[in-house]
Design a protein around this motif. Structure first.
Motif, PDB file in Angstrom:
ATOM      1  N   SER A 171      76.802  33.784  51.481  1.00 28.31           N
ATOM      2  CA  SER A 171      76.695  32.714  50.486  1.00 28.31           C
ATOM      3  C   SER A 171      78.093  32.214  50.124  1.00 28.31           C
ATOM      4  O   SER A 171      79.098  32.917  50.312  1.00 28.31           O
ATOM      5  CB  SER A 171      75.976  33.211  49.235  1.00 28.31           C
ATOM      6  OG  SER A 171      76.812  34.096  48.510  1.00 28.31           O
TER       7      SER A 171
ATOM      8  N   ASP B 252      76.577  34.889  58.054  1.00 21.62           N
ATOM      9  CA  ASP B 252      75.653  34.334  57.076  1.00 21.62           C
ATOM     10  C   ASP B 252      76.021  34.932  55.719  1.00 21.62           C
ATOM     11  O   ASP B 252      75.580  36.028  55.374  1.00 21.62           O
ATOM     12  CB  ASP B 252      74.220  34.693  57.475  1.00 21.62           C
ATOM     13  CG  ASP B 252      73.191  34.037  56.570  1.00 21.62           C
ATOM     14  OD1 ASP B 252      73.557  33.119  55.814  1.00 21.62           O
ATOM     15  OD2 ASP B 252      72.022  34.462  56.619  1.00 21.62           O
TER      16      ASP B 252
ATOM     17  N   GLU C 272      75.535  25.242  48.772  1.00 21.85           N
ATOM     18  CA  GLU C 272      74.493  25.968  49.495  1.00 21.85           C
ATOM     19  C   GLU C 272      73.497  25.003  50.141  1.00 21.85           C
ATOM     20  O   GLU C 272      73.055  25.217  51.267  1.00 21.85           O
ATOM     21  CB  GLU C 272      73.776  26.956  48.574  1.00 21.85           C
ATOM     22  CG  GLU C 272      74.635  28.082  48.054  1.00 21.85           C
ATOM     23  CD  GLU C 272      75.116  29.053  49.117  1.00 21.85           C
ATOM     24  OE1 GLU C 272      74.710  28.971  50.287  1.00 21.85           O
ATOM     25  OE2 GLU C 272      75.939  29.924  48.751  1.00 21.85           O
TER      26      GLU C 272
ATOM     27  N   ARG D 126      75.408  25.475  44.056  1.00 19.26           N
ATOM     28  CA  ARG D 126      74.090  25.166  44.631  1.00 19.26           C
ATOM     29  C   ARG D 126      74.179  23.935  45.525  1.00 19.26           C
ATOM     30  O   ARG D 126      73.459  23.855  46.519  1.00 19.26           O
ATOM     31  CB  ARG D 126      73.060  24.971  43.523  1.00 19.26           C
ATOM     32  CG  ARG D 126      72.745  26.285  42.790  1.00 19.26           C
ATOM     33  CD  ARG D 126      71.800  26.063  41.658  1.00 19.26           C
ATOM     34  NE  ARG D 126      72.459  25.171  40.685  1.00 19.26           N
ATOM     35  CZ  ARG D 126      71.970  24.867  39.505  1.00 19.26           C
ATOM     36  NH1 ARG D 126      70.794  25.334  39.138  1.00 19.26           N
ATOM     37  NH2 ARG D 126      72.622  24.080  38.683  1.00 19.26           N
TER      38      ARG D 126
END
Length: 136
Positions: free
Chosen positions: A73, A71, A58, A55
């Motif tokens: 993750s 694009d 990100e 996280r």
């Protein structure tokens, strides 16, 4: 098929090796296999520390953008990279540090070590092969 990076190329290009029935050899030059920013440089313009919590990665990408074109993750990038590098006949890192960072982020991948070529030696070899200068 020798792969040095996929920046600017669709990852589907890796299917070529399978279609041709030839092995893949991957040479690591950066961190694009697990860091969408490629350089491990975070929002403050400094080394990110390679956080365990994706996280944080990100959030870094949301704040500072990505250097890879797609694009995807961080979790999906790392899962795909583990599969792709896992299929390679050989994965080569130019230093123990680069190999350790790859293993930390993609634990199943165990790269071999081979330093990058010596640029000075390569230039000298090219000069030795060059035709002589024309005489006036």
């Amino acid at each position: 098929m020798e792969i040095h990076h996929l920046l600017g190329h669709d990852h589907g290009v890796l299917r070529l090796a399978a279609l041709l029935g030839i092995p893949e050899e991957v040479h690591l030059h950066d961190y694009a296999w697990f860091c969408p920013r490629v350089t491990l440089i975070g929002t403050a313009g400094r080394y990110c520390g390679e956080p365990d919590d994706l996280r944080v990665c990100e959030a870094c990408i949301a704040d500072s953008g990505r250097a890879i074109e797609e694009d995807i993750s961080v979790a999906a990038l790392r899962a795909r990279s583990a599969r792709e590098l896992g299929r390679a006949r050989q994965v080569t890192a130019p230093s123990a540090d680069r190999a350790a960072r790859l293993r930390r982020n993609l634990p199943r991948i165990r790269p071999d070590l081979a330093p990058l070529e010596d640029a000075a030696a390569s230039l000298a070899a090219c000069r030795d092969m060059a035709p002589p200068e024309p005489r006036p």
